[in-house]
Design an enzyme around this catalytic site. Structure first.
Site, PDB file in Angstrom:
ATOM      1  N   GLY A 131       0.834  -1.214   0.000  1.00 34.03           N
ATOM      2  CA  GLY A 131       0.000   0.000   0.000  1.00 34.03           C
ATOM      3  C   GLY A 131       0.860   1.251   0.000  1.00 34.03           C
ATOM      4  N   ARG A 181       0.608   5.948  -1.588  1.00 37.83           N
ATOM      5  CA  ARG A 181       0.145   7.225  -1.036  1.00 37.83           C
ATOM      6  C   ARG A 181       0.071   7.127   0.487  1.00 37.83           C
ATOM      7  NH1 ARG A 181      -6.425   7.245  -2.277  1.00 37.83           N
ATOM      8  NH2 ARG A 181      -6.971   6.187  -0.339  1.00 37.83           N
ATOM      9  N   ASN A 192       1.298  -2.497   5.443  1.00 39.10           N
ATOM     10  CA  ASN A 192       0.630  -1.199   5.604  1.00 39.10           C
ATOM     11  C   ASN A 192      -0.718  -1.113   4.893  1.00 39.10           C
ATOM     12  OD1 ASN A 192       0.544   1.940   5.812  1.00 39.10           O
ATOM     13  ND2 ASN A 192       0.477   1.513   3.608  1.00 39.10           N
ATOM     14  N   SER A 225      -3.806   0.106  14.337  1.00 41.60           N
ATOM     15  CA  SER A 225      -4.490   1.385  14.568  1.00 41.60           C
ATOM     16  C   SER A 225      -4.907   1.445  16.028  1.00 41.60           C
ATOM     17  CB  SER A 225      -5.746   1.487  13.696  1.00 41.60           C
ATOM     18  OG  SER A 225      -6.512   2.620  14.070  1.00 41.60           O
ATOM     19  N   TYR A 241     -13.796  -2.262  10.972  1.00 37.83           N
ATOM     20  CA  TYR A 241     -12.394  -1.843  10.802  1.00 37.83           C
ATOM     21  C   TYR A 241     -11.616  -2.108  12.093  1.00 37.83           C
ATOM     22  CZ  TYR A 241      -8.512   1.514  10.224  1.00 37.83           C
ATOM     23  OH  TYR A 241      -7.279   2.119  10.149  1.00 37.83           O
ATOM     24  N   THR A 258     -10.699  -5.658  12.554  1.00 38.84           N
ATOM     25  CA  THR A 258      -9.528  -6.099  11.761  1.00 38.84           C
ATOM     26  C   THR A 258      -8.227  -5.623  12.399  1.00 38.84           C
ATOM     27  OG1 THR A 258      -9.419  -4.126  10.292  1.00 38.84           O
ATOM     28  CG2 THR A 258     -10.836  -5.960   9.586  1.00 38.84           C
ATOM     29  N   LYS A 259      -8.266  -4.443  13.008  1.00 40.73           N
ATOM     30  CA  LYS A 259      -7.038  -3.903  13.598  1.00 40.73           C
ATOM     31  C   LYS A 259      -6.715  -4.586  14.934  1.00 40.73           C
ATOM     32  CE  LYS A 259      -6.016  -1.078  10.266  1.00 40.73           C
ATOM     33  NZ  LYS A 259      -4.797  -1.285   9.456  1.00 40.73           N
ATOM     34  N   ILE A 305      -4.372  10.262  11.397  1.00 43.02           N
ATOM     35  CA  ILE A 305      -3.320  10.790  10.524  1.00 43.02           C
ATOM     36  C   ILE A 305      -4.018  11.388   9.299  1.00 43.02           C
ATOM     37  CG2 ILE A 305      -1.198  10.234   9.282  1.00 43.02           C
ATOM     38  CD1 ILE A 305      -0.960   9.484  12.247  1.00 43.02           C
TER      39      ILE A 305
HETATM   40  N1  LIG Z   1      -4.997   7.628   8.307  1.00 37.52           N
HETATM   41  C1  LIG Z   1      -5.255   7.253   9.533  1.00 37.52           C
HETATM   42  O1  LIG Z   1      -5.784   8.037  10.341  1.00 37.52           O
HETATM   43  C2  LIG Z   1      -4.878   5.891  10.028  1.00 37.52           C
HETATM   44  C3  LIG Z   1      -4.977   5.623  11.389  1.00 37.52           C
HETATM   45  C4  LIG Z   1      -4.646   4.379  11.868  1.00 37.52           C
HETATM   46  C5  LIG Z   1      -4.209   3.405  10.997  1.00 37.52           C
HETATM   47  N2  LIG Z   1      -4.128   3.655   9.661  1.00 37.52           N
HETATM   48  C6  LIG Z   1      -3.680   2.574   8.807  1.00 37.52           C
HETATM   49  O2  LIG Z   1      -2.539   2.975   8.078  1.00 37.52           O
HETATM   50  C7  LIG Z   1      -2.486   2.275   6.830  1.00 37.52           C
HETATM   51  C8  LIG Z   1      -2.355   3.279   5.685  1.00 37.52           C
HETATM   52  O3  LIG Z   1      -3.492   4.124   5.730  1.00 37.52           O
HETATM   53  P1  LIG Z   1      -3.563   5.548   5.000  1.00 37.52           P
HETATM   54  O4  LIG Z   1      -4.188   6.478   5.957  1.00 37.52           O
HETATM   55  O5  LIG Z   1      -2.259   5.877   4.386  1.00 37.52           O
HETATM   56  O6  LIG Z   1      -4.663   5.200   3.906  1.00 37.52           O
HETATM   57  P2  LIG Z   1      -4.709   5.439   2.321  1.00 37.52           P
HETATM   58  O7  LIG Z   1      -6.095   5.094   1.933  1.00 37.52           O
HETATM   59  O8  LIG Z   1      -4.190   6.784   1.995  1.00 37.52           O
HETATM   60  O9  LIG Z   1      -3.686   4.349   1.787  1.00 37.52           O
HETATM   61  C9  LIG Z   1      -3.979   2.985   1.824  1.00 37.52           C
HETATM   62  C10 LIG Z   1      -3.199   2.307   0.714  1.00 37.52           C
HETATM   63  O10 LIG Z   1      -3.509   0.893   0.738  1.00 37.52           O
HETATM   64  C11 LIG Z   1      -3.717   0.496  -0.602  1.00 37.52           C
HETATM   65  N3  LIG Z   1      -4.559  -0.691  -0.678  1.00 37.52           N
HETATM   66  C12 LIG Z   1      -5.891  -0.800  -0.463  1.00 37.52           C
HETATM   67  N4  LIG Z   1      -6.310  -2.057  -0.718  1.00 37.52           N
HETATM   68  C13 LIG Z   1      -5.215  -2.753  -1.099  1.00 37.52           C
HETATM   69  C14 LIG Z   1      -4.993  -4.094  -1.496  1.00 37.52           C
HETATM   70  N5  LIG Z   1      -5.996  -4.984  -1.566  1.00 37.52           N
HETATM   71  N6  LIG Z   1      -3.733  -4.479  -1.827  1.00 37.52           N
HETATM   72  C15 LIG Z   1      -2.703  -3.595  -1.781  1.00 37.52           C
HETATM   73  N7  LIG Z   1      -2.856  -2.303  -1.423  1.00 37.52           N
HETATM   74  C16 LIG Z   1      -4.099  -1.896  -1.090  1.00 37.52           C
HETATM   75  C17 LIG Z   1      -4.372   1.691  -1.268  1.00 37.52           C
HETATM   76  O11 LIG Z   1      -4.283   1.619  -2.677  1.00 37.52           O
HETATM   77  C18 LIG Z   1      -3.591   2.833  -0.663  1.00 37.52           C
HETATM   78  O12 LIG Z   1      -2.436   3.137  -1.392  1.00 37.52           O
HETATM   79  C19 LIG Z   1      -3.766   1.445   6.750  1.00 37.52           C
HETATM   80  O13 LIG Z   1      -3.510   0.127   7.194  1.00 37.52           O
HETATM   81  C20 LIG Z   1      -4.668   2.155   7.753  1.00 37.52           C
HETATM   82  O14 LIG Z   1      -5.675   1.305   8.258  1.00 37.52           O
HETATM   83  C21 LIG Z   1      -4.455   4.875   9.151  1.00 37.52           C
END
Ligand SMILES: NC(=O)c1ccc[n+]([C@@H]2O[C@H](COP(=O)([O-])OP(=O)(O)OC[C@H]3O[C@@H](n4cnc5c(N)ncnc54)[C@H](O)[C@@H]3O)[C@@H](O)[C@H]2O)c1
Length: 251
Positions: free
Chosen positions: A12, A15, A91, A143, A156, A159-160, A189
């Protein structure tokens, strides 16, 4: 540098948090395999350019973490070209907010497929060569939702919680081969996912005020803790889940 001579693979990585982790690990000296869905190829190429600008080698592969065969192919290709994967960052993740009563099975399954089974499949794919080399670092992006669910995030959060549990159990199952397994629990974030989830400026202001540091997170805030867990500085740390949340949650 902290990660000189290491190769990392980040899922992932096109981005948000994944992109910053990939670039940040490169800035610490690692060569990095960046992977994401085929639909993300334009963004993935931008991350590749940033890694190469940092003077590191970048391997760029389309990879859906729900596809076992494609994971095995990509991991084998990177292992062969790079000589091994030292650090795996699980990720990739999705969040489609919905109240549990309104949740359809397909949405439940999709979240478990990506956020939980994706960790299982990618970790199992990397372990044989890590075991053979008696070293490895696996870092799961969980998370704070996995510690305490909130409305519209029940599926969600489940899963976490699973990601945190997998971290603890994998750590005990692979530690004897010099492999550590840890998780990062980001707070809020401000990525695409984070902004979509918050929805409004009022929500952003509210949660910024709740946080001890009086702000929400930037994807770059997650990089340092991941680099630490990927490096020799964390040799005796395993099975742990570290909150990176600006003081929004304390357990
Ligand atoms: N943003 C937040 O507040 C936050 C908080 C806690 C945890 N997270 C976790 O951090 C990680 C990244 O989140 P983010 O905020 O950058 O989200 P985001 O949506 O910006 O990025 C997620 C990435 O995962 C990729 N993805 C989705 N499905 C996929 C698949 N089947 N195979 C491969 N890649 C896939 C997407 O294309 C994307 O690039 C995630 O696991 C998210 O749950 C995010």
């Amino acid at each position: 540098m902290l990660l000189d001579g290491k190769t990392a693979l980040v899922t992932g990585a096109s981005r948000g948090i994944g992109a910053e982790i990939a670039i940040g690990l490169a800035e610490q000296g690692a060569d990095v395999a960046i992977t994401d869905l085929a639909s993300q190829s334009v963004d993935l190429a931008k991350v590749q350019a940033a890694i190469e600008a940092a003077g590191r080698t970048c391997y760029n592969h389309a990879l859906d973490v729900t596809s076992k065969s494609s994971i095995e192919d990509v991991f084998a290709a990177v292992t062969e070209t790079a000589g091994g994967i030292d650090i795996l960052v699980n990720n990739a993740g999705i969040l489609v907010p919905k109240r549990l009563e309104e949740l359809d099975e397909a949405t439940w399954d999709a979240h478990f497929d990506v956020n939980a089974k994706g960790i299982l499949l990618c970790t199992n794919a990397v372990l044989p060569q890590m075991r053979a080399r008696k070293q490895g670092r696996i870092i799961n992006i969980a998370s704070i939702a996995g510690r305490q669910g909130s409305p519209t995030q029940g599926h969600y959060a489940a899963t976490k919680s699973t990601a945190i549990t997998l971290t603890r159990v994998y750590a005990q199952e692979v530690g004897m081969d010099g492999i550590t397994v840890n998780a990062i629990c980001p707070g809020i974030i401000l990525t695409e996912m984070g902004k979509e989830n918050l929805g409004s400026q009022e929500e952003i202001d509210h949660w910024s005020n709740v946080a001890a540091l009086k702000r929400l997170g930037d994807p770059k805030d997650v990089v340092g803790p991941v680099a630490f867990l990927g490096s020799d500085l964390s040799n005796f740390v395993t099975g742990q889940s570290i909150n990176v949340c600006g003081g929004i949650y304390f357990h």
